[in-house]
Design a protein around this motif. Structure first.
Motif, PDB file in Angstrom:
ATOM      1  N   MET A 121      35.754  42.070  75.861  1.00 16.29           N
ATOM      2  CA  MET A 121      37.170  41.401  76.747  1.00 16.29           C
ATOM      3  C   MET A 121      38.440  42.393  76.089  1.00 16.29           C
ATOM      4  SD  MET A 121      39.833  37.707  76.940  1.00 16.29           S
ATOM      5  CE  MET A 121      38.515  37.391  79.147  1.00 16.29           C
ATOM      6  N   PRO A 122      39.099  43.161  76.665  1.00 14.78           N
ATOM      7  CA  PRO A 122      39.932  43.895  75.624  1.00 14.78           C
ATOM      8  C   PRO A 122      41.065  43.026  75.033  1.00 14.78           C
ATOM      9  CG  PRO A 122      40.604  44.308  78.127  1.00 14.78           C
ATOM     10  CD  PRO A 122      39.216  43.659  78.384  1.00 14.78           C
ATOM     11  N   CYS A 123      41.988  43.590  73.975  1.00 14.12           N
ATOM     12  CA  CYS A 123      42.518  42.955  73.382  1.00 14.12           C
ATOM     13  C   CYS A 123      44.211  43.132  73.970  1.00 14.12           C
ATOM     14  CB  CYS A 123      42.569  43.178  72.018  1.00 14.12           C
ATOM     15  SG  CYS A 123      43.714  41.957  70.747  1.00 14.12           S
ATOM     16  N   SER A 124      44.867  41.783  74.432  1.00 18.77           N
ATOM     17  CA  SER A 124      46.026  41.419  74.906  1.00 18.77           C
ATOM     18  C   SER A 124      46.707  42.349  74.185  1.00 18.77           C
ATOM     19  CB  SER A 124      46.548  39.947  75.529  1.00 18.77           C
ATOM     20  OG  SER A 124      47.056  39.684  73.769  1.00 18.77           O
ATOM     21  N   LEU A 125      48.103  43.564  75.069  1.00 17.14           N
ATOM     22  CA  LEU A 125      49.599  43.203  74.370  1.00 17.14           C
ATOM     23  C   LEU A 125      49.520  42.920  72.718  1.00 17.14           C
ATOM     24  CD1 LEU A 125      51.187  45.606  76.415  1.00 17.14           C
ATOM     25  CD2 LEU A 125      49.368  46.599  74.667  1.00 17.14           C
ATOM     26  N   ALA A 126      48.827  41.557  72.758  1.00 15.26           N
ATOM     27  CA  ALA A 126      49.890  40.290  71.733  1.00 15.26           C
ATOM     28  C   ALA A 126      49.197  39.953  70.937  1.00 15.26           C
ATOM     29  CB  ALA A 126      50.616  38.719  72.382  1.00 15.26           C
ATOM     30  N   GLY A 127      47.613  40.675  71.189  1.00 14.36           N
ATOM     31  CA  GLY A 127      47.072  40.670  70.332  1.00 14.36           C
ATOM     32  C   GLY A 127      46.875  42.248  68.660  1.00 14.36           C
ATOM     33  N   ARG A 128      45.798  40.893  68.102  1.00 11.62           N
ATOM     34  CA  ARG A 128      46.014  42.457  66.679  1.00 11.62           C
ATOM     35  C   ARG A 128      44.647  42.889  66.564  1.00 11.62           C
ATOM     36  NH1 ARG A 128      47.325  38.582  61.419  1.00 11.62           N
ATOM     37  NH2 ARG A 128      45.659  37.793  63.480  1.00 11.62           N
ATOM     38  N   LEU A 129      45.018  44.605  66.598  1.00  7.86           N
ATOM     39  CA  LEU A 129      43.085  45.267  66.410  1.00  7.86           C
ATOM     40  C   LEU A 129      42.575  45.657  65.080  1.00  7.86           C
ATOM     41  CD1 LEU A 129      44.723  47.393  69.577  1.00  7.86           C
ATOM     42  CD2 LEU A 129      43.055  45.514  69.353  1.00  7.86           C
ATOM     43  N   LEU A 130      42.216  45.889  64.508  1.00 10.75           N
ATOM     44  CA  LEU A 130      42.011  46.522  63.475  1.00 10.75           C
ATOM     45  C   LEU A 130      40.533  47.395  63.138  1.00 10.75           C
ATOM     46  CD1 LEU A 130      40.400  44.431  60.739  1.00 10.75           C
ATOM     47  CD2 LEU A 130      40.408  43.369  63.550  1.00 10.75           C
ATOM     48  N   ALA A 131      41.157  48.169  62.996  1.00  4.52           N
ATOM     49  CA  ALA A 131      39.342  49.373  62.780  1.00  4.52           C
ATOM     50  C   ALA A 131      38.647  48.682  62.077  1.00  4.52           C
ATOM     51  CB  ALA A 131      39.644  49.931  61.722  1.00  4.52           C
ATOM     52  N   THR A 132      36.870  48.852  62.775  1.00  7.69           N
ATOM     53  CA  THR A 132      36.276  48.447  61.415  1.00  7.69           C
ATOM     54  C   THR A 132      35.616  48.774  60.340  1.00  7.69           C
ATOM     55  OG1 THR A 132      34.591  48.695  63.063  1.00  7.69           O
ATOM     56  CG2 THR A 132      35.241  46.905  63.797  1.00  7.69           C
ATOM     57  N   PRO A 133      34.625  48.533  59.572  1.00  7.89           N
ATOM     58  CA  PRO A 133      33.800  49.010  58.426  1.00  7.89           C
ATOM     59  C   PRO A 133      33.903  50.084  59.018  1.00  7.89           C
ATOM     60  CG  PRO A 133      33.682  46.756  58.143  1.00  7.89           C
ATOM     61  CD  PRO A 133      34.267  47.454  59.871  1.00  7.89           C
ATOM     62  N   GLU A 134      32.706  50.686  60.271  1.00  9.82           N
ATOM     63  CA  GLU A 134      32.143  51.124  60.961  1.00  9.82           C
ATOM     64  C   GLU A 134      33.391  52.227  61.270  1.00  9.82           C
ATOM     65  OE1 GLU A 134      31.252  48.473  61.215  1.00  9.82           O
ATOM     66  OE2 GLU A 134      29.019  48.204  61.271  1.00  9.82           O
ATOM     67  N   GLY A 135      34.665  51.992  62.103  1.00  9.54           N
ATOM     68  CA  GLY A 135      35.483  52.945  61.961  1.00  9.54           C
ATOM     69  C   GLY A 135      36.876  53.508  61.309  1.00  9.54           C
ATOM     70  N   ARG A 136      36.368  53.080  60.247  1.00  7.24           N
ATOM     71  CA  ARG A 136      36.639  53.207  58.677  1.00  7.24           C
ATOM     72  C   ARG A 136      35.406  54.677  58.357  1.00  7.24           C
ATOM     73  NH1 ARG A 136      38.668  48.299  58.437  1.00  7.24           N
ATOM     74  NH2 ARG A 136      36.954  47.410  56.518  1.00  7.24           N
ATOM     75  N   ARG A 137      34.722  54.727  58.464  1.00  7.34           N
ATOM     76  CA  ARG A 137      33.550  55.656  57.964  1.00  7.34           C
ATOM     77  C   ARG A 137      33.405  56.223  58.819  1.00  7.34           C
ATOM     78  NH1 ARG A 137      30.345  51.096  56.545  1.00  7.34           N
ATOM     79  NH2 ARG A 137      31.476  49.512  55.137  1.00  7.34           N
ATOM     80  N   LEU A 138      34.230  57.132  59.214  1.00  2.25           N
ATOM     81  CA  LEU A 138      33.710  58.270  60.161  1.00  2.25           C
ATOM     82  C   LEU A 138      33.791  59.845  59.804  1.00  2.25           C
ATOM     83  CD1 LEU A 138      35.232  56.835  63.706  1.00  2.25           C
ATOM     84  CD2 LEU A 138      32.874  56.361  62.739  1.00  2.25           C
ATOM     85  N   ALA A 139      33.267  60.491  60.135  1.00  2.93           N
ATOM     86  CA  ALA A 139      33.795  62.162  60.227  1.00  2.93           C
ATOM     87  C   ALA A 139      34.168  62.389  61.119  1.00  2.93           C
ATOM     88  CB  ALA A 139      31.901  62.638  59.705  1.00  2.93           C
ATOM     89  N   TRP A 140      34.990  63.180  61.214  1.00  2.00           N
ATOM     90  CA  TRP A 140      36.107  64.075  62.024  1.00  2.00           C
ATOM     91  C   TRP A 140      35.742  64.692  62.180  1.00  2.00           C
ATOM     92  CZ3 TRP A 140      38.996  60.391  65.290  1.00  2.00           C
ATOM     93  CH2 TRP A 140      39.455  59.267  64.865  1.00  2.00           C
ATOM     94  N   GLN A 141      36.060  65.689  63.088  1.00  2.00           N
ATOM     95  CA  GLN A 141      36.681  67.580  63.056  1.00  2.00           C
ATOM     96  C   GLN A 141      37.462  67.786  65.069  1.00  2.00           C
ATOM     97  OE1 GLN A 141      35.382  70.146  61.643  1.00  2.00           O
ATOM     98  NE2 GLN A 141      36.468  70.749  62.647  1.00  2.00           N
ATOM     99  N   ARG A 142      38.448  67.938  64.725  1.00  2.84           N
ATOM    100  CA  ARG A 142      39.386  68.408  65.286  1.00  2.84           C
ATOM    101  C   ARG A 142      39.103  70.044  66.332  1.00  2.84           C
ATOM    102  NH1 ARG A 142      45.728  68.510  66.666  1.00  2.84           N
ATOM    103  NH2 ARG A 142      45.901  68.453  68.887  1.00  2.84           N
ATOM    104  N   TRP A 143      38.789  70.060  67.218  1.00  5.03           N
ATOM    105  CA  TRP A 143      38.344  71.262  68.180  1.00  5.03           C
ATOM    106  C   TRP A 143      39.386  71.192  69.822  1.00  5.03           C
ATOM    107  CZ3 TRP A 143      33.902  72.178  71.874  1.00  5.03           C
ATOM    108  CH2 TRP A 143      33.790  73.513  72.105  1.00  5.03           C
TER     109      TRP A 143
END
Length: 104
Positions: free
Chosen positions: A1-23
């Protein structure tokens, strides 16, 4: 279920351990925990990168994303924002803090 606009979102540990490449205006993102590579548009990438510093209320995150994209307040459709955050949540990269605390 998506977080409502009143809810708080956070990056999970997995979301902070990503390798990024812009292309060419897209982001190729490698997720080591699942050994998967994801393709994000700029909106989705900005949402996730904005949460690296800590949790934000969804409404604040939407406004920050609009500012980063250089569009007027309300210019990012609620459905587009919800789609991006729902997809990130499905991938285990973000979580709705209020819902996570309620489950425990």
């Amino acid at each position: 279920m998506p977080c409502s606009l009143a809810g708080r979102l956070l990056a999970t540990p997995e979301g902070r351990r990503l390798a990024w490449q812009r292309w060419d205006g897209i982001y190729l993102v490698y997720q080591p925990s699942s050994a998967e590579t994801h393709v994000f548009n700029e909106t989705t990438a900005l949402i996730l990168r904005s949460l690296e510093k800590g949790p934000l209320f969804a409404k604040e995150l939407k406004q920050l994303t609009e500012d980063s994209l250089g569009i007027e307040p309300g210019g990012l459709g609620a459905d587009e924002f919800e789609f991006a955050t729902s997809r990130l949540e499905e991938l285990g990269l973000i979580d709705c803090l209020d819902e996570a605390l309620a489950v425990r």
